[in-house]
Design a protein around this motif. Structure first.
Motif, PDB file in Angstrom:
ATOM      1  N   TYR A  59       0.615  -0.977  -0.005  1.00 13.44           N
ATOM      2  CA  TYR A  59       0.086   0.077   0.080  1.00 13.44           C
ATOM      3  C   TYR A  59       0.741   1.162  -0.033  1.00 13.44           C
ATOM      4  O   TYR A  59       0.473   2.098  -0.680  1.00 13.44           O
ATOM      5  N   PHE A 271      -8.320   4.485  -1.060  1.00 11.49           N
ATOM      6  CA  PHE A 271      -8.257   3.268  -0.639  1.00 11.49           C
ATOM      7  C   PHE A 271      -9.811   2.359  -0.385  1.00 11.49           C
ATOM      8  O   PHE A 271     -10.030   1.623  -0.277  1.00 11.49           O
ATOM      9  N   SER A 274     -10.129  -0.910  -2.288  1.00 15.55           N
ATOM     10  CA  SER A 274      -9.605  -1.998  -1.367  1.00 15.55           C
ATOM     11  C   SER A 274     -10.240  -1.949  -0.325  1.00 15.55           C
ATOM     12  O   SER A 274     -10.573  -3.066   0.370  1.00 15.55           O
ATOM     13  N   ALA A 397      -1.653   1.050   6.567  1.00 12.23           N
ATOM     14  CA  ALA A 397      -2.423   0.052   6.258  1.00 12.23           C
ATOM     15  C   ALA A 397      -1.635  -1.142   5.941  1.00 12.23           C
ATOM     16  O   ALA A 397      -2.044  -2.362   6.232  1.00 12.23           O
ATOM     17  N   VAL A 402      -6.169  -2.320   6.228  1.00 10.49           N
ATOM     18  CA  VAL A 402      -6.911  -1.333   5.334  1.00 10.49           C
ATOM     19  C   VAL A 402      -8.034  -0.668   6.108  1.00 10.49           C
ATOM     20  O   VAL A 402      -7.917   0.790   6.454  1.00 10.49           O
TER      21      VAL A 402
END
Length: 434
Positions: A59, A271, A274, A397, A402
């Motif tokens: 990430y 994000f 994800s 993350a 996450v």
């Protein structure tokens, strides 16, 4: 996230004498520019998970996309101002469009050249957009009567939000929709040649869409070059103000708030694909999750019009504080919740974001007078928060997951809450002193 020109309460920039007060054609072109840079910015949210999968990035490495893109705002803002002073606003806008077109065109060789060339393409593209914003924003206030400047500003900001809403849909359909769809395990099972072929195929899905965007930007450059735009008179209506620009505490706090707001907003968008792919949340495939990113950005579009009405009767500081508080609650609900509840909580943050940028911007520029231009440049540079905050969330993350990493944007909204309350109190004291 278009920069809001002259919302400080000082006199606006004015068209030079002899310039037409109504310029429908040029206004249409300028609003298209707002739409285009909104679309290009939100496309990053689709490309980040796509490039992460292609190059097997963590990430932190994937967030280099936003680092390079929004880092350009910090690096290019001051040179852009010098360029505009030298070339003028119209030629400066044309230059920005051509540089942005070149950045889009670089995505074609980047598909074969690797992740590093993609990052360079993002930087060039964002550099062009930065020049474009510095050049185009002042025209919003002069392309028509001064009495309707606010409505034109709202309209152009809405077009920017429309672009950010459409971008993920376009990217999801043309980029993620054209991907091979193999899982990480299936890719790992391929031999070296198979993995290389798969990587080349996935990377090539960006070539067509970005070449089309390059052509569209080049066409806009031609239209902007041919348009008869008013000259801007910087001296018109210029108010007086004393002391160094950084002596204005609300400007300094506003710059920090812009840094954290843009960082938090961009980080959430980066994000989202994800996050929605997490088993504990919605377990959506990337192509399907990309469509929901548009809901996040579309919330800002809807909320901007709601905020326009609400802020006629509610002070900017209180409205900002309320939205920041709501955003914190929603982000925390997304962190500690699960399933559709967590999904809708994070998507609803887009609605809270709607008024934040223009409100912070106008509050920070309040009462700067002759320092307004310099203050605007400082606030523009603060957009670099879009480069730093996603980077910080990416690092988190990789270590805690996450979902928990969304504590980073929650903290950003915490400062914005403080700024809104601080400004409300300051504004009340100024009113009493007057």
């Amino acid at each position: 996230m278009a920069v809001s020109p002259n919302t400080s309460g000082t006199a606006p920039l004015a068209a030079a004498p002899g310039t037409s007060a109504t310029n429908t054609g040029p206004l249409v072109i300028v609003t298209i520019l707002f739409f285009m840079w909104g679309l290009l910015t939100s496309l990053n949210d689709v490309l980040i998970p796509h490039l992460k999968a292609i190059y097997t990035l963590n990430y932190l490495q994937a967030m280099l996309v936003q680092f390079c893109f929004f880092g350009a705002y910090f690096i290019v803002s001051l040179p852009a101002g010098a360029l505009i002073r030298r070339l003028g606003y119209q030629k400066g806008a044309v230059t920005g469009l051509l540089i942005a077109a070149a950045g889009c065109a670089l995505f074609y060789p980047a598909a074969r050249g690797g992740y590093g060339l993609f990052l360079f393409a993002f930087f060039v593209l964002a550099g062009g957009i930065t020049i474009l914003q510095v050049a185009a924003n002042p025209y919003v206030t002069v392309l028509g009567p001064a009495a309707t400047a606010s409505s034109r500003l709202t309209f152009t900001q809405a077009l920017n939000s429309l672009g950010t809403t459409v971008g993920p849909l376009v990217g999801g359909a043309l980029i993620l929709g054209g991907a091979g769809g193999l899982t990480a395990g299936q890719v790992a099972a391929l031999d070296a040649a198979g993995q290389a072929a798969h990587r080349a195929h996935e990377a090539a899905t960006v070539q067509g869409p970005y070449l089309a965007l390059a052509a569209a930007l080049a066409l806009l450059a031609v239209l902007f070059a041919l348009a008869r735009l008013p000259r801007i008179d910087h001296a018109a209506g210029e108010a007086t103000a004393s002391g160094p620009v950084l002596g204005y505490r609300h400007l300094v706090l506003g710059a920090v708030a812009i840094f954290l707001y843009v960082g938090g907003e961009v980080s959430i968008g980066s994000f989202l694909v994800s996050f929605l792919g997490e088993q504990r949340v919605a377990a959506l495939p990337a192509a399907q999750a990309a469509g929901w990113v548009s809901v996040y950005w579309g919330g800002a579009l809807v909320g901007r019009f709601i905020g326009f009405g609400v802020m006629r009767v509610v002070s900017p500081g209180k409205a900002l504080a309320f939205n920041a508080c709501a955003a914190i609650v929603l982000v925390l609900a997304a962190i500690f919740g699960e399933g559709r509840a967590a999904m809708w909580a994070i998507l609803a943050v887009g609605l809270c974001n709607s008024i934040m940028f223009p409100t912070i911007f106008s509050m920070a520029l309040h009462g700067l007078g002759r320092h307004t231009g310099q203050g605007s440049g400082i606030l523009c540079m603060a957009i670099v928060g879009g480069a730093i905050v996603p980077f910080a969330q990416g690092m988190l993350a990789d270590h805690i997951g996450v979902q928990s990493s969304f504590l980073v944007p929650a903290a950003c909204y915490g400062f914005i809450l403080f700024f809104g309350l601080k400004y409300a109190n300051l504004h009340r004291r100024q009113g009493q002193a007057a």
